[in-house]
Scaffold this active site. Structure first.
Site, PDB file in Angstrom:
ATOM      1  CG  ASP A  43      -2.048   0.849   0.962  1.00 11.69           C
ATOM      2  OD1 ASP A  43      -2.404   1.117  -0.134  1.00 11.69           O
ATOM      3  OD2 ASP A  43      -2.568   1.498   2.147  1.00 11.69           O
ATOM      4  CE  LYS A  46       4.483  -2.543  -4.721  1.00 19.14           C
ATOM      5  NZ  LYS A  46       3.819  -2.274  -3.270  1.00 19.14           N
ATOM      6  CG  ASP A 119       2.394  -2.792  -9.561  1.00 18.13           C
ATOM      7  OD1 ASP A 119       3.161  -2.465  -8.672  1.00 18.13           O
ATOM      8  OD2 ASP A 119       1.271  -3.005  -9.522  1.00 18.13           O
ATOM      9  N   GLY A 122       3.742  -6.197  -2.783  1.00 21.91           N
ATOM     10  CA  GLY A 122       4.765  -5.707  -1.574  1.00 21.91           C
ATOM     11  C   GLY A 122       4.496  -6.864  -0.610  1.00 21.91           C
ATOM     12  CG  HIS A 123       0.788  -8.536   1.033  1.00 23.92           C
ATOM     13  ND1 HIS A 123       0.436  -7.479   0.223  1.00 23.92           N
ATOM     14  CD2 HIS A 123      -0.275  -8.736   1.754  1.00 23.92           C
ATOM     15  CE1 HIS A 123      -0.865  -7.117   0.766  1.00 23.92           C
ATOM     16  NE2 HIS A 123      -1.105  -7.638   1.534  1.00 23.92           N
ATOM     17  CG  LEU A 479       5.874 -48.245   5.622  1.00 25.17           C
ATOM     18  CD1 LEU A 479       4.566 -48.685   5.807  1.00 25.17           C
ATOM     19  CD2 LEU A 479       6.089 -46.900   5.701  1.00 25.17           C
ATOM     20  CE  LYS A 484      13.652 -51.356   4.332  1.00 24.65           C
ATOM     21  NZ  LYS A 484      12.612 -51.486   5.588  1.00 24.65           N
ATOM     22  CB  SER A 552      15.058 -45.021   0.387  1.00 24.82           C
ATOM     23  OG  SER A 552      14.514 -46.362   0.019  1.00 24.82           O
TER      24      SER A 552
END
Length: 641
Positions: A43, A46, A119, A122-123, A479, A484, A552
């Site tokens: 504000d 710009k 333009d 600004g936030h 998992l 594994k 992984s």
């Protein structure tokens, strides 16, 4: 004042056709083009300023003016006054909220020069949009609300503009009409900003007191309301700024190759945008990174051949010699070529809501080059308010930090201070394909220049032939408790009986030695897999079949290891076990600890697991025993040679 038709002559009409359009375009065609941005805090005016510039430069059609006046009345503007911000705030959300969200680009022209103005929002959450607008700008107009003075976002945008190499900074102290055009207020703001600017290395800036809404010091100066101001009006100042393209022509010649132009067998040219310098027919040039030398045979454009071309022009260059050159290479002057390296110090502006994952693989795009890159843990993050260097493990949204980046192969580069084209890069997430950061290369790390790959006589193919097998990585993922390690062990036993040369890398075993310094944070998990991938690659270079059993959890890291290896040598094996089943097994008691809060960052509980989308092999341990799963995997990978 009106003309004989009753229309105000300061506005263009939509009736420009035929010769009128040609005349209008010809009027502006040969003018210099200046790109600049407006930035600052929320504000501060710009959009209003840009609307005023369009209005005063007579770049509004009559129907646009009528619509603008109607919209101004709807938005609550009093009397005959126009809300100029509505010319720029094009998104419905912007008009509803009265803020700028996206980067809006607008064109206008004066008698002396053409302009493209961005333009920028600004936030703070839209800082990434500001970086986008600034990346091609020659100048920055930093607005300050005279009622509020220098704010945090003013500092942030000023620092980013300086970081992005914008030399021409204008400090536009706006809304002077709301402080009764008080010179003391203006002087105090300029003094405060000057102290901050000196801290961050800004050597000079031009301060102008303005009112975008009222038009003070925009096109004429001094305004009747500010007789104490002795400088140029904003437009006059912008008309006299040096354009970056002109300065770029004084630097050594560089042209990143965008594509190889070969419409027929008699024509082979290299097309691209000249980033710096001048090139002429007959000039000696070098192709980087290959180092091959040649001579410019001709310079071709759509308008015909040229004797010379300069920075900012897109051309096709033909060479005297048939040498290898492709997209990503850089054609440069032979006696002063750019550097190549694969390790750099860089400043990174993080633009993603998901934080930086040190060690994770990203795509780095620099000029026309695209390579895989890993970002190391930041050396420090910069506090925009105090300019302190803060310790940091990662970078969050809008953070600015300094970190090392390592590419998977050497790239052609120059310091960003010397070349935006060969020093500025973006980082792209490999999974989402979203741009997550912008960065500036500072210099090559000395060790990168001193470390070279040592060629060896015996190749990986010969190592494999000696063992009568094709090297592979069998990557087991799933998992904790999925089975594994058990299944990988059964597969290795079967391969051993088949006289295959193997080695099993197990997650727990590796953490006893090679990776004992790593914890279980997301960043440490990424580094854990990176190291395992490098070890697995070395073992396949020795001709081995490598089995790995690691959770992984992240697809990006599994993809990173896949890309380390030749095509078809990475076999992803998904040990597919539902979380409930894995937790019921809980052989090591880890799920119980995780549920009770004793174990943090545990996969499946408070840390995500990303299952493979297209694994080469999938085994369901609810339906198969480990022995059956191993037998199934062996059948899938046969034949082994």
């Amino acid at each position: 004042m009106t003309d004989s038709s009753g229309k105000d002559p300061i506005y263009r009409t939509d009736a420009l056709i035929g010769e009128d359009i040609d005349a209008y375009l010809a009027q502006h065609q040969n003018k210099e083009l200046l790109r600049f941005i407006t930035c600052g805090s929320v504000d501060d005016g710009k959009s209003t300023l840009i609307g005023r510039l369009l209005y005063d430069s007579k770049m509004i059609f009559e129907d646009q003016l009528a619509a603008l006046e109607a919209d101004s009345r709807k938005s609550g503007t009093q009397g005959q006054e126009i809300d100029f911000a509505l010319l720029v705030d094009g998104l419905a959300a912007e008009r509803e909220q009265g803020i700028t969200i996206d980067v809006a680009y607008r064109f206008f022209a004066t008698e002396k020069r053409k302009f493209i103005v961005a333009d920028t929002p600004g936030h703070e959450q839209y800082t990434r949009n500001m970086v986008t607008g600034a990346s091609t700008a020659d100048a920055a107009v930093i607005l300050i609300d005279a009622r509020k003075g220098v704010l945090v976002q003013t500092r942030r945008h000023s620092y980013l503009a300086h970081l992005l190499g914008i030399k021409n900074l204008v400090l536009a102290v706006n809304k002077m009409d709301l402080v009764d055009y008080d010179q003391d207020i203006f002087d105090n703001i300029v003094r405060e900003y000057g102290e901050f600017a000196a801290e961050i290395g800004i050597e000079s800036f031009t301060a102008i007191p303005i009112s975008g809404f009222r038009g003070d010091n925009i096109t004429d100066a001094p305004s009747a309301n500010m007789p104490w101001y002795g400088g140029r009006a904003l437009i006059a100042h912008l008309e006299n700024i040096e354009i970056a393209t002109n300065a770029a022509q004084e630097k050594p010649f560089r042209m990143p190759v965008q594509w190889v132009n070969r419409p027929n067998l008699d024509f082979r040219g290299f097309s691209g945008l000249i980033s710096t310098g001048i090139v002429k027919k007959g000039d000696p040039v070098r192709i980087v990174p290959s180092g091959k030398n040649s001579t410019v045979k001709s310079i071709v454009t759509l308008d015909g051949e040229l004797d010379e071309a300069v920075a900012g022009q897109s051309v096709t260059i033909l060479l005297d010699d048939e040498i290898d050159c492709s997209r990503g290479d850089v054609i440069a002057c032979a006696d002063d070529p750019p550097e190549i390296s694969d390790q750099f110090e860089s400043t990174i502006v993080w633009m993603s809501g998901e934080a930086l994952k040190p060690g994770r693989g990203y795509w780095l795009k620099l000029a026309t080059q695209t390579v895989s890159v890993s970002v190391q843990e930041p050396k420090y993050e910069i506090n925009i308010n105090t300019m302190e260097r803060l310790a940091a493990k990662t970078l969050e949204l809008n953070a600015i930090g300094v970190a090392e980046v390592h590419t998977d192969k050497p790239i052609v580069f120059e310091s960003y201070a010397d070349s935006r084209a060969l020093g500025g890069f973006i980082l792209v997430d490999k999974i989402t394909n979203a741009t997550v950061a912008a960065g500036m290369l500072h210099f090559s790390l000395r060790r990168a220049a001193n470390v070279h790959w040592q060629a060896t006589t015996i190749t990986r193919e010969e190592h494999g032939l000696l063992k009568n097998q094709t090297p592979r990585v069998l990557w087991f993922t799933g998992l904790s408790g999925s089975g594994k390690s058990t299944i990988a062990n059964e597969v290795e036993k079967s391969l051993n009986l088949m006289n295959r040369h193997t080695f099993l890398l197990d997650g727990d075993n590796v953490r006893h030695g090679l990776n004992k310094d790593l914890g279980f944070t997301e960043a440490d998990r990424i580094e854990n897999i990176r190291r395992v991938g490098e070890v697995a690659k070395l073992m396949t270079d020795a001709g081995l079949i490598v089995l790995t059993a690691f959770i992984s959890p992240f697809r990006a890291e599994r993809k990173m290891v896949r890309e380390m290896l030749p095509e078809d040598e990475f076999i992803e094996i998904f040990v597919d076990t539902p979380l409930a089943v894995a937790e019921e097994r809980d052989v090591k008691g880890l799920y119980k600890k995780a549920r009770s809060g004793q174990l943090k960052n545990f996969t499946g509980i408070d840390s995500p697991y990303e299952p493979p989308e297209n694994p080469e092999i999938r085994v369901n341990t609810v339906e198969m025993t480990p022995a059956e799963a191993a037998d199934y995997i062996i059948r899938q990978i046969m034949p082994l040679k």
